[in-house]
Design a protein around this motif. Structure first.
Motif: not given
Length: 168
Positions: A74-80
């Protein structure tokens, strides 16, 4: 920090920290109102932070691995950008994180010794030379317990490095 419109007397930083939430039911509704106004990026970053903290509260290594893998995805694709940077670092240290959860270890002892050194250095600010400061650090942080004059000899605990039994 500016106040959130429509949410009186509570700063967003205090609402987003779970340890600071008040137990009243009104705080939950205020938190929900803040989530609506704060924007999806802030809420997503906060939820990812809480999910990463949950990894370290896992009961065993397999649960921690499952939670960590889910979090990394989820963190890899969060765009933050900052969250993605943390995710890359966590991905490199994945095995170490899981081992720390399995073994139940932390860096608490190292931090305690570092704090003791800082306090001692602050205390020894007026020493005329550094040899006295180093000697004080060795006394406070080392295992050395010299016999002071005029004091009775105490027997040390068994299993302690350098312990000698004292015959009475």
């Amino acid at each position: 920090m500016p106040r959130v419109p429509g949410v009186p007397h509570i700063r967003p930083s205090r609402l987003l920290r779970p340890s600071r939430n008040c137990p009243h039911q009104c705080s939950q509704s205020r938190l929900e109102a803040l989530k609506k106004r704060a924007g999806s990026r802030l809420v997503r970053a906060w939820e990812l932070k809480e999910d990463l903290r949950a990894v370290f509260r896992a009961a065993d290594g397999s649960e921690a691995a499952e939670l960590l893998d889910d979090w990394m995805h989820r963190a890899a694709y969060c765009k933050i950008a900052k969250v993605v940077a943390v995710e890359k670092k966590v991905r490199r240290r994945r095995d170490d994180i899981i081992a720390a959860v399995e073994l139940g270890i932390s860096n608490g002892r190292v931090e305690a010794i570092n704090n003791k050194i800082k306090v001692t250095v602050r205390m020894g600010y007026g020493f005329r030379n550094t040899d006295n400061l180093v000697a004080l650090l060795m006394l406070r942080c080392g295992d050395c317990q010299p016999q002071l004059p005029g004091r009775p000899v105490k027997a040390r605990k068994k299993g302690v490095k350098g312990a000698k039994s004292v015959a009475a």
